[in-house]
Design a protein around this motif. Structure first.
Motif, PDB file in Angstrom:
ATOM      1  N   PRO A  20      -2.940  54.529  32.978  1.00  0.00           N
ATOM      2  CA  PRO A  20      -2.381  55.778  32.457  1.00  0.00           C
ATOM      3  C   PRO A  20      -3.233  57.011  32.757  1.00  0.00           C
ATOM      4  CG  PRO A  20      -2.829  54.188  30.681  1.00  0.00           C
ATOM      5  CD  PRO A  20      -3.005  53.477  31.968  1.00  0.00           C
ATOM      6  N   ALA A  21      -4.563  56.867  32.719  1.00  0.00           N
ATOM      7  CA  ALA A  21      -5.424  58.035  32.985  1.00  0.00           C
ATOM      8  C   ALA A  21      -5.284  58.486  34.439  1.00  0.00           C
ATOM      9  CB  ALA A  21      -6.881  57.710  32.664  1.00  0.00           C
ATOM     10  N   GLY A  22      -5.339  57.518  35.369  1.00  0.00           N
ATOM     11  CA  GLY A  22      -5.253  57.857  36.789  1.00  0.00           C
ATOM     12  C   GLY A  22      -3.871  58.367  37.168  1.00  0.00           C
ATOM     13  N   PHE A  39      -5.479  55.127  44.484  1.00  0.00           N
ATOM     14  CA  PHE A  39      -5.929  53.788  44.905  1.00  0.00           C
ATOM     15  C   PHE A  39      -6.047  52.867  43.698  1.00  0.00           C
ATOM     16  CE2 PHE A  39      -7.673  56.948  47.749  1.00  0.00           C
ATOM     17  CZ  PHE A  39      -7.407  56.427  49.008  1.00  0.00           C
ATOM     18  N   ASP A  40      -5.695  51.606  43.881  1.00  0.00           N
ATOM     19  CA  ASP A  40      -5.967  50.629  42.829  1.00  0.00           C
ATOM     20  C   ASP A  40      -6.372  49.305  43.460  1.00  0.00           C
ATOM     21  OD1 ASP A  40      -5.169  50.604  39.571  1.00  0.00           O
ATOM     22  OD2 ASP A  40      -5.548  48.654  40.499  1.00  0.00           O
ATOM     23  N   ALA A  41      -7.253  48.609  42.766  1.00  0.00           N
ATOM     24  CA  ALA A  41      -7.722  47.311  43.266  1.00  0.00           C
ATOM     25  C   ALA A  41      -6.580  46.292  43.282  1.00  0.00           C
ATOM     26  CB  ALA A  41      -8.864  46.808  42.377  1.00  0.00           C
ATOM     27  N   LEU A  42      -5.651  46.434  42.352  1.00  0.00           N
ATOM     28  CA  LEU A  42      -4.530  45.499  42.281  1.00  0.00           C
ATOM     29  C   LEU A  42      -3.375  45.992  43.149  1.00  0.00           C
ATOM     30  CD1 LEU A  42      -4.513  44.502  38.499  1.00  0.00           C
ATOM     31  CD2 LEU A  42      -5.674  43.412  40.409  1.00  0.00           C
ATOM     32  N   LEU A  57       5.198  49.526  22.801  1.00  0.00           N
ATOM     33  CA  LEU A  57       4.249  50.473  23.403  1.00  0.00           C
ATOM     34  C   LEU A  57       3.978  51.626  22.429  1.00  0.00           C
ATOM     35  CD1 LEU A  57       2.687  51.192  26.047  1.00  0.00           C
ATOM     36  CD2 LEU A  57       4.613  52.678  26.601  1.00  0.00           C
ATOM     37  N   ASN A  58       2.818  51.560  21.826  1.00  0.00           N
ATOM     38  CA  ASN A  58       2.457  52.576  20.832  1.00  0.00           C
ATOM     39  C   ASN A  58       1.757  53.737  21.564  1.00  0.00           C
ATOM     40  OD1 ASN A  58       0.144  52.523  17.984  1.00  0.00           O
ATOM     41  ND2 ASN A  58       1.747  53.963  18.549  1.00  0.00           N
ATOM     42  N   LEU A  59       2.530  54.766  21.872  1.00  0.00           N
ATOM     43  CA  LEU A  59       2.040  55.859  22.736  1.00  0.00           C
ATOM     44  C   LEU A  59       1.072  56.789  22.043  1.00  0.00           C
ATOM     45  CD1 LEU A  59       5.312  57.005  24.534  1.00  0.00           C
ATOM     46  CD2 LEU A  59       3.286  56.003  25.620  1.00  0.00           C
ATOM     47  N   ARG A 140     -10.067  48.106  46.517  1.00  0.00           N
ATOM     48  CA  ARG A 140     -11.058  48.105  45.433  1.00  0.00           C
ATOM     49  C   ARG A 140     -12.222  49.017  45.812  1.00  0.00           C
ATOM     50  NH1 ARG A 140     -15.484  45.448  43.790  1.00  0.00           N
ATOM     51  NH2 ARG A 140     -15.501  44.033  45.560  1.00  0.00           N
ATOM     52  N   TRP A 141     -12.391  50.043  45.012  1.00  0.00           N
ATOM     53  CA  TRP A 141     -13.489  50.988  45.257  1.00  0.00           C
ATOM     54  C   TRP A 141     -14.813  50.265  45.031  1.00  0.00           C
ATOM     55  CZ3 TRP A 141     -16.756  53.388  41.340  1.00  0.00           C
ATOM     56  CH2 TRP A 141     -17.628  54.347  41.877  1.00  0.00           C
ATOM     57  N   CYS A 142     -15.745  50.376  45.995  1.00  0.00           N
ATOM     58  CA  CYS A 142     -17.008  49.653  45.811  1.00  0.00           C
ATOM     59  C   CYS A 142     -18.233  50.520  46.073  1.00  0.00           C
ATOM     60  CB  CYS A 142     -17.037  48.393  46.664  1.00  0.00           C
ATOM     61  SG  CYS A 142     -16.726  48.694  48.388  1.00  0.00           S
ATOM     62  N   GLY A 186      -7.072  44.165  35.867  1.00  0.00           N
ATOM     63  CA  GLY A 186      -7.629  45.119  36.832  1.00  0.00           C
ATOM     64  C   GLY A 186      -8.915  45.789  36.396  1.00  0.00           C
ATOM     65  N   SER A 187      -9.030  46.120  35.127  1.00  0.00           N
ATOM     66  CA  SER A 187     -10.233  46.853  34.708  1.00  0.00           C
ATOM     67  C   SER A 187     -11.340  45.854  34.400  1.00  0.00           C
ATOM     68  CB  SER A 187      -9.933  47.737  33.495  1.00  0.00           C
ATOM     69  OG  SER A 187      -9.091  47.052  32.585  1.00  0.00           O
ATOM     70  N   THR A 188     -12.180  45.640  35.399  1.00  0.00           N
ATOM     71  CA  THR A 188     -13.224  44.618  35.308  1.00  0.00           C
ATOM     72  C   THR A 188     -14.550  45.187  34.819  1.00  0.00           C
ATOM     73  OG1 THR A 188     -13.859  45.100  37.570  1.00  0.00           O
ATOM     74  CG2 THR A 188     -12.230  43.328  37.246  1.00  0.00           C
ATOM     75  N   GLY A 383     -10.284  58.627  31.102  1.00  0.00           N
ATOM     76  CA  GLY A 383      -9.712  57.420  30.494  1.00  0.00           C
ATOM     77  C   GLY A 383     -10.722  56.591  29.726  1.00  0.00           C
ATOM     78  N   GLU A 384     -10.412  55.297  29.665  1.00  0.00           N
ATOM     79  CA  GLU A 384     -11.219  54.397  28.835  1.00  0.00           C
ATOM     80  C   GLU A 384     -12.627  54.200  29.393  1.00  0.00           C
ATOM     81  OE1 GLU A 384      -8.895  50.944  27.363  1.00  0.00           O
ATOM     82  OE2 GLU A 384     -10.822  49.912  27.328  1.00  0.00           O
ATOM     83  N   MET A 385     -12.872  54.580  30.635  1.00  0.00           N
ATOM     84  CA  MET A 385     -14.219  54.412  31.183  1.00  0.00           C
ATOM     85  C   MET A 385     -15.207  55.441  30.622  1.00  0.00           C
ATOM     86  SD  MET A 385     -13.901  55.790  35.121  1.00  0.00           S
ATOM     87  CE  MET A 385     -15.631  55.518  35.532  1.00  0.00           C
ATOM     88  N   LEU A 396      -5.606  55.268  21.784  1.00  0.00           N
ATOM     89  CA  LEU A 396      -6.198  54.896  23.074  1.00  0.00           C
ATOM     90  C   LEU A 396      -5.409  55.526  24.218  1.00  0.00           C
ATOM     91  CD1 LEU A 396      -6.758  51.146  22.157  1.00  0.00           C
ATOM     92  CD2 LEU A 396      -8.536  52.868  22.368  1.00  0.00           C
ATOM     93  N   LEU A 397      -4.105  55.273  24.231  1.00  0.00           N
ATOM     94  CA  LEU A 397      -3.287  55.816  25.328  1.00  0.00           C
ATOM     95  C   LEU A 397      -3.303  57.345  25.321  1.00  0.00           C
ATOM     96  CD1 LEU A 397      -0.220  53.415  25.490  1.00  0.00           C
ATOM     97  CD2 LEU A 397      -1.990  53.759  27.225  1.00  0.00           C
ATOM     98  N   THR A 398      -3.260  57.944  24.130  1.00  0.00           N
ATOM     99  CA  THR A 398      -3.247  59.413  24.082  1.00  0.00           C
ATOM    100  C   THR A 398      -4.500  59.974  24.745  1.00  0.00           C
ATOM    101  OG1 THR A 398      -1.940  59.383  22.060  1.00  0.00           O
ATOM    102  CG2 THR A 398      -3.083  61.436  22.572  1.00  0.00           C
TER     103      THR A 398
END
Ligand SMILES: Cc1cc2nc3c(=O)[nH]c(=O)nc-3n(C[C@H](O)[C@H](O)[C@H](O)COP(=O)(O)OP(=O)(O)OC[C@H]3O[C@@H](n4cnc5c(N)ncnc54)[C@H](O)[C@@H]3O)c2cc1C
Length: 417
Positions: A20-22, A39-42, A57-59, A140-142, A186-188, A383-385, A396-398
């Motif tokens: 959601p952030a990206g 870009f996404d790793a998945l 989905l609690n937005l 996958r960004w490395c 995806g979020s490792t 985002g969550e990072m 969280l999503l907001t």
């Protein structure tokens, strides 16, 4: 989707991470007229967003903004301007603009009509594609370097792709790589090592909105695994929370426990365990319980006397048997006090991979007000990072959507110079 060549330039902005952030960052940049490569790793974006929609989905949340902002605890000063600029009301307007009316559930939580994430995500991705966002899945960004051969502002991004390593030049990048929970979506959290090697201060990723381990006896966990505890309150440090949770073989899980996960985790970190005081009969006073328990038992067993006198049976009675010495059951006043405040010792949070979300992340001190890394101009985070946590309830999503938008505005302004 068009594939990039082995060494190409992204004119405009690279957004890495299709959560959601990206996605919100990409949409905002396109609205500002920027070319965007996502870009996404998945292979497909929004996997965790889809999972978030499974139970509804609690937005966001409908409570007054002051209370809403307080949910972000220590991170509030950093998030407040961002959430005031684009917060719960804007999340609802955004969903509506995508064609999804929202409604407020009984707890004040806000959901899209239909409750699910998939139709909303599908519509959103279609809109992004139509507006010209180019998506590159399986990348996958490395790593990231300042390009030695180019201008001061030129960044070199490295990716692992199905076609081998690829490098890209870009002037600005938004990292929206998520936290470390549910890594199969995806979020490792592998980005932590990459950014740390570049000298960026990161608060360690920890489980948030998670269950906790309890050392149950074999008998208790075998009998009550999966049992729900309803009509219950839990007190920690004098603060009482109402809600529900379930017993698991490992410990406890559920909304009441998630709501307390930050202070519980901190208590365990400083004292080795956290004691949650459970009120198993919140509608009864200790005096009334004592009076009822003092009535003659007759030929009834201890368990049936407890049930007859207080209504406590099943898992609630099981908890009393699990933690109280046998003789307490013959002492009405002591037993009543234990029913009102049964100490439940929690010994550790469940692993991060099982948690709903992560605490920790890129420290705000490393970021400018526009969420750009101070030591890596042109690199924004969202985002969550980022180093914040909040309970479940749409917070969280907001904050992910809101920081995605904010970082995009920051990148746009930075490119304008
Ligand atoms: C079971 C569950 C239920 C939830 N329910 C809710 C809810 O109802 N309401 C709510 O507010 N929140 C909920 N959440 C939390 C919410 O889903 C997350 O907070 C949110 O998705 C985080 O958004 P994000 O964009 O920061 O990161 P993510 O959604 O985690 O997206 C990060 C993206 O970055 C990609 N990525 C990671 N590393 C790389 C890399 N090196 N290179 C390229 N791409 C990479 C990942 O593949 C992923 O697509 C729930 C979470 C879970 C697990």
């Amino acid at each position: 989707m068009k594939s990039l060549g082995r060494r190409e330039s992204v004119s405009g902005v690279a957004v890495i991470g299709g959560g959601p952030a990206g996605l919100m960052a990409a949409a905002t940049l396109r609205q500002a007229g920027r070319a965007v490569q996502l870009f996404d790793a998945l292979p497909t974006p929004g996997r965790k967003f889809l999972r978030a929609g499974v139970g509804g989905l609690n937005l966001t949340h409908s409570e007054p903004l002051e209370s809403f902002l307080a949910r972000y605890g220590a991170a509030r000063p950093h998030l407040e301007p961002i959430l005031r600029a684009w917060g719960p009301a804007e999340v609802r307007a955004w969903a509506q603009q995508l064609g999804f009316e929202t409604f407020v559930g009984t707890s004040g939580r806000v959901f899209p009509s239909g409750m699910k994430a998939s139709p909303l995500l599908r519509t959103w991705l279609k809109q992004l594609q139509e507006t010209g966002v180019r998506f590159q899945g399986g990348w996958r960004w490395c790593g990231l370097e300042k390009s030695p051969s180019a201008t001061d502002s030129d960044l070199l991004l490295r990716f692992d792709t199905p076609a081998g390593e690829q490098t890209l030049h870009t002037e600005a990048v938004i990292l929206a790589l998520g936290g470390g929970s549910w890594p199969r979506l995806g979020s490792t959290g592998r980005w932590v090592g990459i950014l740390e090697s570049l000298g960026i201060p990161i608060a360690p990723l920890k489980a948030s909105n998670c269950g906790f381990d309890v050392t149950w006896s074999e008998i208790f966990k075998t009998k009550f695994d999966g049992a729900p505890l309803k009509t219950i309150t839990a007190t920690l440090h004098g603060h009482t929370t109402q809600g529900e949770f379930i017993i698991t073989r490992e410990g406890v899980e559920g909304s009441l426990i998630y709501a307390l996960s930050a202070p519980l985790r901190e208590e365990i970190e400083s004292h080795g365990q956290a004691i949650l005081l459970l009120d198993l009969a919140p509608d009864w006073s200790a005096t009334r319980l004592t009076e009822r328990l003092s009535r003659p038992r007759g030929s009834r067993s201890t368990s049936s006397h407890l049930e007859k006198a207080t209504g406590l049976k099943g898992v609630k009675a099981g908890l009393l048997w699990e933690f109280l010495p046998r003789e307490t059951f013959d002492q009405p006043e002591k037993l009543a006090a234990a029913i009102k405040a049964l100490p439940l010792p929690l010994i550790r949070p469940r692993p991060l991979a099982e948690a709903i979300s992560s605490a920790g992340g890129v420290r705000f001190e490393a970021l400018t007000e526009s969420l750009m890394l101070k030591t890596l101009p042109g690199v924004f985070c969202a985002g969550e990072m980022l180093d914040w946590e909040a309970p479940t309830g749409g917070y969280l999503l907001t904050a992910c959507l809101s920081t995605g938008k904010w970082a995009a505005h920051g990148a746009d302004a930075w490119l304008r110079g």
